[in-house]
Design a protein around this motif. Structure first.
Motif, mmCIF file in Angstrom:
data_model
loop_
_atom_site.group_PDB
_atom_site.id
_atom_site.type_symbol
_atom_site.label_atom_id
_atom_site.label_comp_id
_atom_site.label_asym_id
_atom_site.label_seq_id
_atom_site.Cartn_x
_atom_site.Cartn_y
_atom_site.Cartn_z
ATOM 1 N N SER A 18 -1.375 -3.670 1.556
ATOM 2 C CA SER A 18 -2.352 -2.770 0.914
ATOM 3 C C SER A 18 -2.517 -1.475 1.688
ATOM 4 O O SER A 18 -3.093 -0.516 1.176
ATOM 5 C CB SER A 18 -3.712 -3.470 0.765
ATOM 6 N N LEU A 21 2.121 0.242 7.197
ATOM 7 C CA LEU A 21 3.584 0.137 7.106
ATOM 8 C C LEU A 21 4.011 -0.717 5.915
ATOM 9 O O LEU A 21 5.011 -0.409 5.253
ATOM 10 C CB LEU A 21 4.144 -0.457 8.403
ATOM 11 N N ARG A 41 -5.433 -9.479 2.361
ATOM 12 C CA ARG A 41 -6.627 -10.329 2.202
ATOM 13 C C ARG A 41 -7.668 -9.639 1.326
ATOM 14 O O ARG A 41 -8.242 -10.240 0.432
ATOM 15 C CB ARG A 41 -7.223 -10.666 3.578
ATOM 16 N N ALA A 91 2.370 -8.804 8.709
ATOM 17 C CA ALA A 91 1.008 -9.326 8.876
ATOM 18 C C ALA A 91 0.336 -8.416 9.886
ATOM 19 O O ALA A 91 0.989 -7.584 10.510
ATOM 20 C CB ALA A 91 1.031 -10.765 9.384
ATOM 21 N N THR A 190 -1.347 4.710 11.255
ATOM 22 C CA THR A 190 -1.998 3.719 10.390
ATOM 23 C C THR A 190 -3.318 3.329 11.054
ATOM 24 O O THR A 190 -3.607 3.766 12.176
ATOM 25 C CB THR A 190 -1.133 2.440 10.254
HETATM 26 P P1 NAP Z 1 -2.582 -1.699 9.199
HETATM 27 O O1 NAP Z 1 -2.516 -0.266 8.846
HETATM 28 O O2 NAP Z 1 -3.787 -2.235 9.898
HETATM 29 O O3 NAP Z 1 -2.339 -2.516 7.844
HETATM 30 C C1 NAP Z 1 -2.288 -3.903 7.869
HETATM 31 C C2 NAP Z 1 -2.097 -4.409 6.446
HETATM 32 O O4 NAP Z 1 -1.888 -5.808 6.517
HETATM 33 C C3 NAP Z 1 -3.311 -4.219 5.569
HETATM 34 O O5 NAP Z 1 -2.885 -4.048 4.228
HETATM 35 C C4 NAP Z 1 -4.051 -5.542 5.738
HETATM 36 O O6 NAP Z 1 -4.939 -5.782 4.647
HETATM 37 C C5 NAP Z 1 -2.886 -6.496 5.777
HETATM 38 N N1 NAP Z 1 -3.153 -7.740 6.494
HETATM 39 C C6 NAP Z 1 -3.589 -7.850 7.781
HETATM 40 N N2 NAP Z 1 -3.716 -9.151 8.095
HETATM 41 C C7 NAP Z 1 -3.341 -9.864 7.005
HETATM 42 C C8 NAP Z 1 -3.281 -11.249 6.697
HETATM 43 N N3 NAP Z 1 -3.642 -12.174 7.607
HETATM 44 N N4 NAP Z 1 -2.869 -11.641 5.478
HETATM 45 C C9 NAP Z 1 -2.510 -10.714 4.553
HETATM 46 N N5 NAP Z 1 -2.546 -9.389 4.771
HETATM 47 C C10 NAP Z 1 -2.973 -8.975 5.990
HETATM 48 O O7 NAP Z 1 -1.360 -2.155 10.159
HETATM 49 P P2 NAP Z 1 0.082 -1.431 10.385
HETATM 50 O O8 NAP Z 1 -0.077 -0.376 11.402
HETATM 51 O O9 NAP Z 1 0.698 -1.133 9.086
HETATM 52 O O10 NAP Z 1 0.867 -2.617 11.111
HETATM 53 C C11 NAP Z 1 1.689 -3.547 10.435
HETATM 54 C C12 NAP Z 1 2.405 -4.394 11.478
HETATM 55 O O11 NAP Z 1 3.240 -3.553 12.285
HETATM 56 C C13 NAP Z 1 1.469 -5.127 12.426
HETATM 57 O O12 NAP Z 1 1.960 -6.410 12.708
HETATM 58 C C14 NAP Z 1 1.500 -4.276 13.676
HETATM 59 O O13 NAP Z 1 1.224 -4.993 14.839
HETATM 60 C C15 NAP Z 1 2.938 -3.772 13.651
HETATM 61 N N6 NAP Z 1 3.092 -2.530 14.421
HETATM 62 C C16 NAP Z 1 2.438 -1.392 14.051
HETATM 63 C C17 NAP Z 1 2.603 -0.241 14.818
HETATM 64 C C18 NAP Z 1 1.892 1.047 14.462
HETATM 65 O O14 NAP Z 1 1.946 2.006 15.248
HETATM 66 N N7 NAP Z 1 1.233 1.175 13.332
HETATM 67 C C19 NAP Z 1 3.426 -0.257 15.942
HETATM 68 C C20 NAP Z 1 4.082 -1.429 16.291
HETATM 69 C C21 NAP Z 1 3.886 -2.568 15.514
HETATM 70 P P3 NAP Z 1 -6.222 -6.790 4.807
HETATM 71 O O15 NAP Z 1 -6.879 -6.426 6.105
HETATM 72 O O16 NAP Z 1 -7.059 -6.525 3.597
HETATM 73 O O17 NAP Z 1 -5.648 -8.169 4.815
#
Ligand code: NAP
Length: 261
Positions: A18, A21, A41, A91, A190
């Protein structure tokens, strides 16, 4: 003219999509003509994201509001997705911390989210991909797989386990036209990045602009990546053009991790 990725009409499941990434990947796959199943969620943000994609790209989007880290959530997602051609696993990431504070329960939560959930989704989706002779799996992991970040020990541990599983499994399914690869994000703009900025602000006693400037200075590209940057590479790896890419860890970090040699 946009490159034809050759996946128009394919069905893609993108979990945790939602925002951030995952949403970037969902949008790029929709732009390539894929019908989607999206998950998160929070139902409201998920519905808004799905509706925006239907409006912009004219593809069909189904939503499953549930926690992808639970067995029940995985079963619901797999039931609705019904043997997709493309699977993008994602996740939320575990919180930062210190080695001396992490308990067994903290590790189990991290393993459920960032190792066992993607493995369960792959186990659910791979058989039909193999039968069909075509499939694409992309796991969103982290640059910490190549260069572990000390404060993200829970993430480092869980993602190392997933990476080991992918190294073997990708080679077992490759004979059937199915590829599995990992995308390793560095810093992207993000909500997750904002919460890691906040960690630097609190630890160093500086404001948000300064925290961001310091983190950008560590990236040769001198900027955070965007969800659209990330999604475009995901869609390419899911395309017909990437069928010879098997079991790779693809760093998308603006050059931050110098693991070129
Ligand atoms: P984000 O912007 O916080 O988005 C997370 C998304 O995942 C939201 O849509 C959230 O919606 C959903 N989500 C979280 N927990 C969930 C669950 N248990 N079940 C279903 N949906 C879930 O995070 P992001 O930055 O895109 O990061 C995505 C992944 O990449 C993560 O694992 C993060 O550690 C990794 N990562 C990110 C970065 C970065 O710089 N952004 C760098 C390295 C690694 P709800 O909360 O409504 O569930």
């Amino acid at each position: 003219m946009a490159m034809d990725l050759g996946i128009s009409g394919r069905r893609a499941l993108v979990t945790a999509s939602s925002k951030g990434l995952g949403l970037g990947c969902a949008r790029a796959l929709a732009a390539a003509g894929c019908d989607l199943v999206m998950n998160a969620r929070g139902a409201d943000a998920l519905e808004r994201a799905a509706e925006a994609i239907r409006d912009e790209f004219g593809v069909s989007v189904e939503t499953v509001a549930c926690d992808v880290t639970t067995g029940d959530g995985q079963a619901r997602i797999l039931d609705i997705a019904a043997d997709p051609d493309i699977l993008v696993t994602n996740a939320g990431g575990p919180p930062p911390g210190r080695w001396s504070d992490w308990t067994r329960d903290d590790f189990i939560r991290a393993l459920d989210a960032n190792m066992l959930a993607p493995i369960a989704l792959m186990k659910g989706c791979l058989p039909a991909m193999i039968d069909r002779g075509w499939g694409r799996v992309v796991n969103i992991t982290s640059q910490s797989v190549k260069a572990p970040i000390p404060a993200l020990g829970l993430s480092n541990s869980a993602r190392a386990g997933l990476t080991g599983y992918v190294a073997g499994t990708s080679r077992q399914v490759a004979p059937h036209g199915v590829t599995i690869n990992n995308l390793l994000p560095g810093i992207h703009d993000t909500d997750r990045a904002a919460s890691l900025d906040k960690g630097v602000m609190d630890a160093e006693g500086i404001d948000r602009d300064e925290a961001r400037a310091r983190r950008q200075a560590t990236i040769p590209a001198r900027r955070y990546g965007s969800p659209d940057d990330f999604g475009a590479v995901c869609a390419f790896v899911c395309s017909v053009h990437a069928g010879f890419m098997v079991g790779q860890n693809v760093l998308l970090d603006g050059g931050a991790t110098n693991a070129t040699i």
